[in-house]
Design a protein around this motif. Structure first.
Motif, mmCIF file in Angstrom:
data_model
loop_
_atom_site.group_PDB
_atom_site.id
_atom_site.type_symbol
_atom_site.label_atom_id
_atom_site.label_comp_id
_atom_site.label_asym_id
_atom_site.label_seq_id
_atom_site.Cartn_x
_atom_site.Cartn_y
_atom_site.Cartn_z
ATOM 1 N N ASN A 159 -12.447 113.223 106.044
ATOM 2 C CA ASN A 159 -13.333 112.725 107.093
ATOM 3 C C ASN A 159 -14.534 112.016 106.457
ATOM 4 O O ASN A 159 -15.194 112.568 105.569
ATOM 5 C CB ASN A 159 -13.815 113.880 107.967
ATOM 6 C CG ASN A 159 -14.450 113.420 109.265
ATOM 7 O OD1 ASN A 159 -15.212 112.458 109.291
ATOM 8 N ND2 ASN A 159 -14.152 114.122 110.341
ATOM 9 N N ALA A 160 -14.818 110.796 106.902
ATOM 10 C CA ALA A 160 -15.890 109.994 106.296
ATOM 11 C C ALA A 160 -17.285 110.425 106.740
ATOM 12 O O ALA A 160 -18.281 110.038 106.121
ATOM 13 C CB ALA A 160 -15.690 108.520 106.637
ATOM 14 N N LYS A 165 -15.554 108.308 116.738
ATOM 15 C CA LYS A 165 -16.227 107.003 116.692
ATOM 16 C C LYS A 165 -17.602 107.058 117.365
ATOM 17 O O LYS A 165 -18.480 106.239 117.080
ATOM 18 C CB LYS A 165 -15.370 105.931 117.349
ATOM 19 C CG LYS A 165 -15.224 106.053 118.859
ATOM 20 C CD LYS A 165 -14.371 104.934 119.426
ATOM 21 C CE LYS A 165 -14.242 105.041 120.944
ATOM 22 N NZ LYS A 165 -13.404 103.952 121.507
ATOM 23 N N GLU A 166 -17.825 108.045 118.234
ATOM 24 C CA GLU A 166 -19.107 108.180 118.919
ATOM 25 C C GLU A 166 -20.209 108.685 117.994
ATOM 26 O O GLU A 166 -21.393 108.589 118.332
ATOM 27 C CB GLU A 166 -18.959 109.128 120.113
ATOM 28 C CG GLU A 166 -17.977 108.651 121.167
ATOM 29 C CD GLU A 166 -17.782 109.673 122.261
ATOM 30 O OE1 GLU A 166 -18.771 110.018 122.944
ATOM 31 O OE2 GLU A 166 -16.637 110.154 122.431
ATOM 32 N N VAL A 167 -19.825 109.215 116.819
ATOM 33 C CA VAL A 167 -20.825 109.700 115.859
ATOM 34 C C VAL A 167 -20.649 109.008 114.508
ATOM 35 O O VAL A 167 -21.033 109.531 113.464
ATOM 36 C CB VAL A 167 -20.750 111.236 115.697
ATOM 37 C CG1 VAL A 167 -21.252 111.933 116.937
ATOM 38 C CG2 VAL A 167 -19.332 111.695 115.339
ATOM 39 N N GLY A 168 -20.051 107.814 114.532
ATOM 40 C CA GLY A 168 -19.929 107.024 113.315
ATOM 41 C C GLY A 168 -18.665 107.227 112.524
ATOM 42 O O GLY A 168 -18.551 106.740 111.392
ATOM 43 N N GLY A 169 -17.695 107.915 113.111
ATOM 44 C CA GLY A 169 -16.445 108.168 112.419
ATOM 45 C C GLY A 169 -15.317 107.292 112.915
ATOM 46 O O GLY A 169 -15.541 106.305 113.633
ATOM 47 N N PRO A 170 -14.074 107.641 112.563
ATOM 48 C CA PRO A 170 -12.920 106.837 112.984
ATOM 49 C C PRO A 170 -12.619 107.024 114.470
ATOM 50 O O PRO A 170 -13.120 107.952 115.116
ATOM 51 C CB PRO A 170 -11.783 107.401 112.117
ATOM 52 C CG PRO A 170 -12.196 108.821 111.855
ATOM 53 C CD PRO A 170 -13.691 108.790 111.725
ATOM 54 N N ASP A 171 -11.805 106.165 115.006
ATOM 55 C CA ASP A 171 -11.417 106.222 116.423
ATOM 56 C C ASP A 171 -10.312 107.267 116.588
ATOM 57 O O ASP A 171 -9.135 106.947 116.732
ATOM 58 C CB ASP A 171 -10.947 104.839 116.893
ATOM 59 C CG ASP A 171 -10.642 104.814 118.388
ATOM 60 O OD1 ASP A 171 -10.937 105.811 119.073
ATOM 61 O OD2 ASP A 171 -10.107 103.791 118.850
ATOM 62 N N ARG A 172 -10.726 108.520 116.566
ATOM 63 C CA ARG A 172 -9.775 109.635 116.678
ATOM 64 C C ARG A 172 -10.400 110.741 117.528
ATOM 65 O O ARG A 172 -11.609 110.968 117.459
ATOM 66 C CB ARG A 172 -9.432 110.196 115.299
ATOM 67 C CG ARG A 172 -8.645 109.235 114.409
ATOM 68 C CD ARG A 172 -8.413 109.838 113.045
ATOM 69 N NE ARG A 172 -7.690 108.940 112.167
ATOM 70 C CZ ARG A 172 -7.439 109.201 110.878
ATOM 71 N NH1 ARG A 172 -7.880 110.335 110.340
ATOM 72 N NH2 ARG A 172 -6.759 108.332 110.151
ATOM 73 N N PRO A 173 -9.585 111.455 118.305
ATOM 74 C CA PRO A 173 -10.119 112.551 119.116
ATOM 75 C C PRO A 173 -10.584 113.712 118.241
ATOM 76 O O PRO A 173 -10.006 113.968 117.176
ATOM 77 C CB PRO A 173 -8.931 112.960 119.990
ATOM 78 C CG PRO A 173 -7.727 112.516 119.216
ATOM 79 C CD PRO A 173 -8.137 111.268 118.500
ATOM 80 N N ILE A 174 -11.625 114.390 118.664
ATOM 81 C CA ILE A 174 -12.172 115.520 117.912
ATOM 82 C C ILE A 174 -11.482 116.810 118.354
ATOM 83 O O ILE A 174 -11.366 117.084 119.552
ATOM 84 C CB ILE A 174 -13.685 115.645 118.125
ATOM 85 C CG1 ILE A 174 -14.407 114.374 117.664
ATOM 86 C CG2 ILE A 174 -14.233 116.859 117.378
ATOM 87 C CD1 ILE A 174 -15.890 114.362 117.991
ATOM 88 N N VAL A 205 -5.690 121.430 107.384
ATOM 89 C CA VAL A 205 -4.428 120.807 107.806
ATOM 90 C C VAL A 205 -4.594 119.999 109.098
ATOM 91 O O VAL A 205 -3.610 119.510 109.655
ATOM 92 C CB VAL A 205 -3.322 121.876 107.989
ATOM 93 C CG1 VAL A 205 -3.031 122.559 106.670
ATOM 94 C CG2 VAL A 205 -3.694 122.894 109.060
ATOM 95 N N THR A 206 -5.838 119.865 109.567
ATOM 96 C CA THR A 206 -6.100 119.123 110.806
ATOM 97 C C THR A 206 -7.180 118.083 110.541
ATOM 98 O O THR A 206 -8.376 118.371 110.636
ATOM 99 C CB THR A 206 -6.547 120.079 111.933
ATOM 100 O OG1 THR A 206 -5.646 121.187 112.001
ATOM 101 C CG2 THR A 206 -6.589 119.358 113.268
ATOM 102 N N PRO A 207 -6.811 116.858 110.199
ATOM 103 C CA PRO A 207 -7.796 115.831 109.812
ATOM 104 C C PRO A 207 -8.866 115.542 110.863
ATOM 105 O O PRO A 207 -9.965 115.111 110.508
ATOM 106 C CB PRO A 207 -6.927 114.602 109.562
ATOM 107 C CG PRO A 207 -5.588 115.157 109.187
ATOM 108 C CD PRO A 207 -5.423 116.382 110.025
ATOM 109 N N ASN A 208 -8.577 115.769 112.149
ATOM 110 C CA ASN A 208 -9.545 115.434 113.200
ATOM 111 C C ASN A 208 -10.435 116.604 113.592
ATOM 112 O O ASN A 208 -11.261 116.477 114.494
ATOM 113 C CB ASN A 208 -8.816 114.943 114.451
ATOM 114 C CG ASN A 208 -8.045 113.658 114.211
ATOM 115 O OD1 ASN A 208 -8.246 112.979 113.207
ATOM 116 N ND2 ASN A 208 -7.152 113.330 115.121
ATOM 117 N N ALA A 209 -10.283 117.753 112.946
ATOM 118 C CA ALA A 209 -10.954 118.968 113.402
ATOM 119 C C ALA A 209 -12.366 119.108 112.859
ATOM 120 O O ALA A 209 -12.733 118.543 111.825
ATOM 121 C CB ALA A 209 -10.139 120.196 113.011
#
Length: 291
Positions: free
Chosen positions: A136-137, A158-167, A211-215
């Motif tokens: 995560n960037a 993306k709402e906090v400066g990250g990628p366009d992925r669900p949290i 194991v969960t990149p969006n978490a």
């Protein structure tokens, strides 16, 4: 990594000693009632029985071998959560309740009704750390951003400066002092999203994050390793300095509760964190001694 390995070795050693003792192949030194260091009054004879929060539980495991060697006393540590540890103490099924928060008014009232006088002992300073997948960037979040994420107002990185992925939201189980501290400091009166996934302990959250990149989740700072990425909070890192001076926003204290003021070996155990050897154990394993 060295600190983590020391912790793991200590825990495994404590578990091994407990197993040997349970099998009857290792006997603790016997004491006469009233002698210095007597464990008289412990719920399990010559063992210190501990239940409660995992972070101070790690500390108890670090101290366990020293007390087996010096007093012949085995330390039995069960990891559950702050609430369970407290009620185990109230019903006199353990000698020490490990907590990451102070007891609340309801628990204190129940203690009085049961004839128990809980006494807190601060054994170390700690912190809650927001963690994400190492890829995560995102480098950090503000308290407001974290609140928006956990309330469900912010659902995409993306709402906090990250990628366009669900949290994906992770939290500890109810009864955990970590959850209560997080809710007090971060959420206030704002409810947590119904979409949050509840996991049992720090290890489970750490594993799921890896194991969960969006978490996103939160764990005690002593559980941080390379499998997760810690985030800055309000631009501040969780260092020994910022935890000690209170500038890190998610600071907390780690407690061991006893029934009444302890004496003998139990007193020495809950006060071990203030000794030279105890402080060394804490420091070398990533905990922050209390000045």
């Amino acid at each position: 990594m060295k600190k983590t390995l020391r912790v793991i070795r200590s825990i495994l050693l404590s578990a091994l000693l407990f197993t040997i003792a349970a099998a009857g192949t290792l006997k603790a030194e016997s004491f006469e009632i009233g002698t210095p260091g007597s464990p008289t009054g412990l719920v399990s004879g010559n063992s210190i029985v501990i239940d409660g929060a995992p972070s101070p539980g790690l500390i108890a495991n670090l101290f366990a071998f020293d007390f087996l060697r010096s007093d012949g006393v085995i330390v039995r540590v069960n990891e559950s959560d702050s609430e369970r540890g407290i009620y185990t103490l109230l019903y006199k099924n353990c000698d020490i309740a490990n907590t990451t928060r102070l007891m609340n008014d309801k628990e204190l009232a129940e203690a009085r009704a049961l004839g128990v006088n809980p006494v807190p002992h601060t054994v170390a300073l700690g912190a809650i750390v927001m963690v994400v997948h190492p890829a995560n960037a995102i480098k950090g979040l503000s308290i407001d951003q974290i609140r928006n994420i956990y309330s469900g107002a912010c659902t995409n990185w993306k709402e906090v400066g990250g990628p366009d992925r669900p949290i994906v939201l992770l939290q500890r189980e109810q009864g955990s002092g970590t959850v209560e501290t997080f809710n007090d400091i971060v959420m206030g009166k704002t409810p947590v999203s119904m979409k949050v996934i509840t996991l049992f302990n720090n290890r489970e959250i750490r594993t799921r994050i890896n194991v969960t990149p969006n978490a996103i989740g939160y764990i005690g700072h002593s559980w941080i390793d390379k499998s997760v990425k810690p985030l800055l909070v309000n631009g501040i890192d969780h260092t020994p300095f910022t935890i000690k001076n209170g500038t890190y926003p998610l600071c907390r204290k780690l407690y061991m509760y006893t029934n009444e003021k302890p004496f003998g070996v139990l007193k020495r155990f809950v006060e071990y964190s203030s000794t030279v050897d105890g402080r060394e154990r804490l420091t070398e394993n990533g905990f922050i001694p209390v000045d």
